[in-house]
Design a protein around this motif. Structure first.
Motif, PDB file in Angstrom:
ATOM      1  N   LEU A  16       0.825  -1.205   0.000  1.00 45.14           N
ATOM      2  CA  LEU A  16       0.000   0.000   0.000  1.00 45.14           C
ATOM      3  C   LEU A  16       0.860   1.256   0.000  1.00 45.14           C
ATOM      4  O   LEU A  16       0.544   2.236  -0.678  1.00 45.14           O
ATOM      5  N   LYS A  66     -10.508  -5.118   4.515  1.00 44.22           N
ATOM      6  CA  LYS A  66     -11.391  -4.107   3.938  1.00 44.22           C
ATOM      7  C   LYS A  66     -11.229  -2.765   4.643  1.00 44.22           C
ATOM      8  O   LYS A  66     -11.307  -1.710   4.003  1.00 44.22           O
ATOM      9  N   GLU A  67     -11.018  -2.792   5.950  1.00 48.85           N
ATOM     10  CA  GLU A  67     -10.813  -1.548   6.681  1.00 48.85           C
ATOM     11  C   GLU A  67      -9.544  -0.832   6.239  1.00 48.85           C
ATOM     12  O   GLU A  67      -9.443   0.392   6.364  1.00 48.85           O
ATOM     13  N   ARG A  68      -8.573  -1.586   5.731  1.00 55.27           N
ATOM     14  CA  ARG A  68      -7.339  -0.985   5.212  1.00 55.27           C
ATOM     15  C   ARG A  68      -7.481  -0.556   3.748  1.00 55.27           C
ATOM     16  O   ARG A  68      -6.535  -0.083   3.132  1.00 55.27           O
ATOM     17  N   GLY A  69      -8.672  -0.746   3.191  1.00 60.35           N
ATOM     18  CA  GLY A  69      -8.915  -0.320   1.824  1.00 60.35           C
ATOM     19  C   GLY A  69      -8.464  -1.308   0.771  1.00 60.35           C
ATOM     20  O   GLY A  69      -8.316  -0.944  -0.393  1.00 60.35           O
ATOM     21  N   ARG A 103      -8.870  -4.730  -1.618  1.00 57.64           N
ATOM     22  CA  ARG A 103      -9.896  -5.567  -2.236  1.00 57.64           C
ATOM     23  C   ARG A 103      -9.719  -6.992  -1.746  1.00 57.64           C
ATOM     24  O   ARG A 103      -8.596  -7.502  -1.687  1.00 57.64           O
TER      25      ARG A 103
END
Length: 355
Positions: free
Chosen positions: A136, A156-159, A161
């Motif tokens: 990321l 998902k909380e870290r963005g 997929r």
């Protein structure tokens, strides 16, 4: 996507709405036909009257209605109420049956098919989470394959997929875009599961770069035999870093500084075919002036198993050599352009890898 799978998805999308749509068409066409018969209007006026009636806009009658025409209007209003009720009931039923969740899953799979040059992380445990964080920071597209609900939520909380599926399945790897990915990381907690992933991925895409973890030397050997490009043992790697920190702290600090900077170290594998080196073969670094023209620095050259660190200007380029080069992304791009078609493969240390 196979034609059979496409037809199945189309049925999933359209089947729940067939009833309400047919009912609406029936009311509209039946009402227009009723006005045509009772009032003798042209079809345009008939459909317009049905539209303003069924939508409750009520601009007014196109022309004064007869008793039979008013009866048709009452039936249209009743039919419209039935259609609205039917639609509401269908929406409630679809929400309970998970229809909209399936729609979101279909949209997500369409996004997956558009992903290219991404990294697939199988397993989002402690190691997978750290890998995801590093990628990321480098703005690399990441797809996590996981089954555990808590780990899925954390990803998902870290963005990131997340594909909620079994990573050991061939179908899952294909759906994750194995043929389009930059590399695949098998970070599942079990050596046996990682072995299944490596075997499946290597069979489906022989050229894919596969990185996996292992908990023992025996498992590492088997993963290598299965086709893993790189096998990393967290315990061995951690021990080596700690030992290097004790003996060579400056080198460890340099690598950590490199990871957080715009600089990268890339390995340029020169082709073994002499004709592909064009006018590079046999010429020295001083003659080529690659560093001055690109801004990048040649740190080392590996030639027939011998590593020449900080090569001087008299070092000659030959087929099959591996050049280790330091520079910014722009400088490395210029360096690669200068080498042209003589490069077989490029590996990036610290940020990304491309072939």
């Amino acid at each position: 996507m196979t034609p059979r799978r496409l037809r199945s998805n189309l049925r999933l999308l359209t089947q729940p709405w067939i009833g309400p749509i047919l009912a609406l068409i029936t009311v509209i066409c039946g009402g227009a036909l009723g006005y045509r018969i009772t009032e003798g209007w042209d079809w345009g006026d008939c459909f317009w009257m049905v539209l303003i009636t069924i939508s409750t806009i009520g601009y007014g009658e196109v022309e004064p209605l007869s008793t039979a025409g008013r009866l048709v209007t009452v039936l249209i209003i009743g039919g419209g109420v039935v259609v609205v009720q039917l639609t509401i009931q269908r929406l409630l039923g679809l929400a309970e049956s998970g229809y909209f969740r399936q729609l979101r899953a279909l949209r997500f799979r369409r996004k997956l098919r558009r992903m290219h040059d991404h990294v697939i992380i199988c397993g989002y445990g402690r190691i997978g989470r750290e890998i995801g964080e590093q990628l990321l920071q480098d703005n690399i597209q990441v797809l996590v394959v996981e089954l555990d609900a808590q780990r899925i939520q954390a990803a998902k909380e870290r963005g990131l997929r997340v594909l909620e599926a079994d990573a050991t399945s061939d179908e899952t790897l294909l759906e994750a875009g194995l043929h389009r990915c930059r590399s695949l990381v098998a970070a599942l907690p079990s050596d046996a599961a990682n072995l299944y992933v490596v075997l499946s991925a290597r069979g489906l895409q022989p050229s894919c770069r596969l990185i996996t973890r292992s908990d023992s030397e025996e498992a590492a050997a088997k993963l290598k035999l299965a086709g893993a490009s790189v096998v990393v043992s967290p315990y061995v790697a951690g021990g080596r870093v700690m030992a290097a920190s004790a003996l060579r702290p400056l080198a460890v600090d340099f690598m950590e500084l490199l990871m957080g900077s715009d600089c990268e170290i890339e390995e340029f594998q020169l082709s073994s075919a002499p004709d592909r080196l064009e006018n590079l073969s046999g010429r020295t670094l001083s003659e080529l002036q690659l560093g001055r023209r690109s801004g990048a620095m040649v740190l080392a050259i590996r030639d027939q198993g011998r590593l020449v660190a900080n090569p001087g200007g008299e070092m000659r380029l030959e087929p099959g050599q591996l050049l280790v080069v330091l520079g910014s992304k722009e400088q490395l791009l210029r360096f690669r352009d200068l080498l042209g078609s003589s490069v077989d493969m490029v590996e990036t240390m610290g940020r990304s890898s491309t072939a």
